[in-house]
Design a protein around this motif. Structure first.
Motif, PDB file in Angstrom:
ATOM      1  N   UNK A   1       0.843  -1.196   0.000  1.00  0.00           N
ATOM      2  CA  UNK A   1       0.000   0.000   0.000  1.00  0.00           C
ATOM      3  C   UNK A   1       0.881   1.251   0.000  1.00  0.00           C
ATOM      4  N   UNK A   2       0.549   2.231  -0.839  1.00  0.00           N
ATOM      5  CA  UNK A   2       1.358   3.431  -0.969  1.00  0.00           C
ATOM      6  C   UNK A   2       1.157   4.355   0.235  1.00  0.00           C
ATOM      7  N   UNK A   3       2.096   5.296   0.468  1.00  0.00           N
ATOM      8  CA  UNK A   3       1.923   6.258   1.561  1.00  0.00           C
ATOM      9  C   UNK A   3       0.645   7.082   1.419  1.00  0.00           C
ATOM     10  N   UNK A   4       0.270   7.409   0.179  1.00  0.00           N
ATOM     11  CA  UNK A   4      -0.960   8.173  -0.026  1.00  0.00           C
ATOM     12  C   UNK A   4      -2.182   7.379   0.418  1.00  0.00           C
ATOM     13  N   UNK A   5      -2.215   6.100   0.075  1.00  0.00           N
ATOM     14  CA  UNK A   5      -3.330   5.251   0.490  1.00  0.00           C
ATOM     15  C   UNK A   5      -3.366   5.088   2.003  1.00  0.00           C
ATOM     16  N   UNK A   6      -2.187   4.958   2.604  1.00  0.00           N
ATOM     17  CA  UNK A   6      -2.121   4.853   4.061  1.00  0.00           C
ATOM     18  C   UNK A   6      -2.679   6.100   4.731  1.00  0.00           C
ATOM     19  N   UNK A   7      -2.342   7.274   4.172  1.00  0.00           N
ATOM     20  CA  UNK A   7      -2.827   8.531   4.737  1.00  0.00           C
ATOM     21  C   UNK A   7      -4.341   8.630   4.625  1.00  0.00           C
ATOM     22  N   UNK A   8      -4.870   8.227   3.464  1.00  0.00           N
ATOM     23  CA  UNK A   8      -6.319   8.281   3.264  1.00  0.00           C
ATOM     24  C   UNK A   8      -7.039   7.348   4.242  1.00  0.00           C
ATOM     25  N   UNK A   9      -6.495   6.153   4.439  1.00  0.00           N
ATOM     26  CA  UNK A   9      -7.099   5.209   5.379  1.00  0.00           C
ATOM     27  C   UNK A   9      -7.012   5.725   6.812  1.00  0.00           C
ATOM     28  N   UNK A  10      -5.915   6.398   7.129  1.00  0.00           N
ATOM     29  CA  UNK A  10      -5.769   6.971   8.476  1.00  0.00           C
ATOM     30  C   UNK A  10      -6.816   8.060   8.711  1.00  0.00           C
ATOM     31  N   UNK A  11      -7.040   8.897   7.698  1.00  0.00           N
ATOM     32  CA  UNK A  11      -8.065   9.927   7.835  1.00  0.00           C
ATOM     33  C   UNK A  11      -9.448   9.333   7.995  1.00  0.00           C
ATOM     34  N   UNK A  12      -9.740   8.297   7.209  1.00  0.00           N
ATOM     35  CA  UNK A  12     -11.039   7.626   7.314  1.00  0.00           C
ATOM     36  C   UNK A  12     -11.224   7.008   8.690  1.00  0.00           C
ATOM     37  N   UNK A  13     -10.170   6.403   9.201  1.00  0.00           N
ATOM     38  CA  UNK A  13     -10.251   5.748  10.511  1.00  0.00           C
ATOM     39  C   UNK A  13     -10.423   6.770  11.634  1.00  0.00           C
ATOM     40  N   UNK A  14      -9.691   7.886  11.554  1.00  0.00           N
ATOM     41  CA  UNK A  14      -9.754   8.882  12.622  1.00  0.00           C
ATOM     42  C   UNK A  14     -11.118   9.554  12.710  1.00  0.00           C
ATOM     43  N   UNK A  15     -11.770   9.754  11.558  1.00  0.00           N
ATOM     44  CA  UNK A  15     -13.045  10.469  11.570  1.00  0.00           C
ATOM     45  C   UNK A  15     -14.225   9.537  11.821  1.00  0.00           C
ATOM     46  N   UNK A  16     -14.027   8.240  11.683  1.00  0.00           N
ATOM     47  CA  UNK A  16     -15.142   7.283  11.782  1.00  0.00           C
ATOM     48  C   UNK A  16     -15.927   7.375  13.090  1.00  0.00           C
ATOM     49  N   UNK A  17     -15.281   7.555  14.256  1.00  0.00           N
ATOM     50  CA  UNK A  17     -16.081   7.651  15.488  1.00  0.00           C
ATOM     51  C   UNK A  17     -17.071   8.817  15.487  1.00  0.00           C
ATOM     52  N   UNK A  18     -16.792   9.850  14.707  1.00  0.00           N
ATOM     53  CA  UNK A  18     -17.671  11.015  14.673  1.00  0.00           C
ATOM     54  C   UNK A  18     -18.945  10.752  13.879  1.00  0.00           C
TER      55      UNK A  18
ATOM     56  N   UNK B   1      -0.255  17.740  15.042  1.00  0.00           N
ATOM     57  CA  UNK B   1       0.129  16.777  16.082  1.00  0.00           C
ATOM     58  C   UNK B   1       1.642  16.769  16.277  1.00  0.00           C
ATOM     59  N   UNK B   2       2.101  16.656  17.523  1.00  0.00           N
ATOM     60  CA  UNK B   2       3.552  16.653  17.778  1.00  0.00           C
ATOM     61  C   UNK B   2       4.270  15.455  17.192  1.00  0.00           C
ATOM     62  N   UNK B   3       3.546  14.350  16.931  1.00  0.00           N
ATOM     63  CA  UNK B   3       4.205  13.163  16.384  1.00  0.00           C
ATOM     64  C   UNK B   3       4.302  13.207  14.867  1.00  0.00           C
ATOM     65  N   UNK B   4       3.924  14.353  14.280  1.00  0.00           N
ATOM     66  CA  UNK B   4       4.094  14.523  12.845  1.00  0.00           C
ATOM     67  C   UNK B   4       2.834  14.341  12.052  1.00  0.00           C
ATOM     68  N   UNK B   5       2.780  15.034  10.936  1.00  0.00           N
ATOM     69  CA  UNK B   5       1.616  14.965  10.054  1.00  0.00           C
ATOM     70  C   UNK B   5       1.705  13.722   9.168  1.00  0.00           C
ATOM     71  N   UNK B   6       0.582  13.307   8.568  1.00  0.00           N
ATOM     72  CA  UNK B   6       0.611  12.164   7.645  1.00  0.00           C
ATOM     73  C   UNK B   6       1.462  12.476   6.427  1.00  0.00           C
ATOM     74  N   UNK B   7       1.939  11.438   5.755  1.00  0.00           N
ATOM     75  CA  UNK B   7       2.824  11.631   4.616  1.00  0.00           C
ATOM     76  C   UNK B   7       2.145  12.410   3.498  1.00  0.00           C
ATOM     77  N   UNK B   8       0.838  12.230   3.324  1.00  0.00           N
ATOM     78  CA  UNK B   8       0.073  12.989   2.341  1.00  0.00           C
ATOM     79  C   UNK B   8      -1.101  13.645   3.059  1.00  0.00           C
TER      80      UNK B   8
END
Length: 239
Positions: free
Chosen positions: A1-18, A123-130
């Motif tokens: 999986x590319x870094x861009x896809x990882x970033x998109x999945x991370x965004x989807x996962x983070x917003x899902x509880x909302x 975030x102090x631990x750094x932004x997503x790659x994309x």
């Protein structure tokens, strides 16, 4: 999986509880459209085109009251003025993204997608790659959830008891967003100032209380941050 896809999945996962707060809001929007005399397909079309819950509810009420098209459009724009502030805030984080892509991505801008994106970017631990992929991932989850729930509300809204007061879930959602973002004194002052102003200006028409509260919170936070910075400079100059 590319870094861009990882970033998109991370965004989807983070917003899902909302989505827990979006589900009842979408149901309400769909049911309100049908209750105002709009066909089910019209309710779904409005949600797809406008994609802004608070603005949709305001325009639905005006259309039910036989308001003119100009009044309906102006009201929708005023209710969504906060998106200008969101855009100005998030734009510096997306400078590496082509202008055309940013323009298309503006359609996915929501309170929730903005909140998780701006929090992650800082975030102090750094932004997503994309960063743009992260934002799009979050926005697509909100778009899918809200429109699906609007469709359900349009077709099943009559089955939802009015006594459930599902609209109360919306402020609870934003409280859950704000509290983790308050990490220092300026942020706390901004949150208190904005919250107090929102309560005092709640009766203003066209949701102008929200715009006034946002401006007050920004001003209070800015002044508090400047005062903190000046105090730090003085302390460094005179240890």
């Amino acid at each position: 999986m590319t870094p861009t896809q990882n970033s998109a999945l991370r965004g989807a996962r983070d917003v899902s509880p909302l989505l827990l707060g979006v589900i009842p809001f979408g149901l309400i929007c769909g049911a309100a459209c049908v209750g105002a005399g709009m066909p089910e397909w019209g309710a779904m079309g409005l949600s797809l085109i406008v994609f802004a819950g608070a603005s949709q509810l305001a325009t639905i009420q005006l259309m039910a009251d036989q308001a003119s098209v100009a009044v309906v459009i102006r009201t929708g724009l005023v209710v969504n003025l906060r998106m200008l502030m969101y855009s100005a805030s998030i734009a510096p984080h997306l400078t590496a993204t082509p202008a055309l892509a940013r323009s298309a991505g503006a359609y996915l801008l929501t309170d929730q997608a903005y909140a998780v994106s701006i929090t992650r970017f800082a975030a102090p631990d750094g932004a997503p790659s994309s960063r743009f992929a992260y934002y799009v991932g979050a926005g697509l989850v909100m778009w899918t959830g809200f429109n699906a729930c609007t469709a359900l509300g349009a077709y099943l809204g009559a089955l939802i008891p009015a006594g459930w007061s599902l609209d109360f879930s919306i402020p609870l959602t934003f409280i859950a967003l704000v509290i983790p973002a308050v990490r220092d004194r300026p942020a706390l002052i901004a949150a208190i100032a904005a919250g107090a102003t929102a309560c005092l200006a709640a009766r203003l028409p066209f949701n102008l209380g929200l715009i006034l509260a946002s401006a007050t919170g920004i001003a209070a936070g800015y002044l508090a941050e400047r005062r903190r910075d000046r105090a730090s400079v003085k302390q460094e100059a005179h240890p």
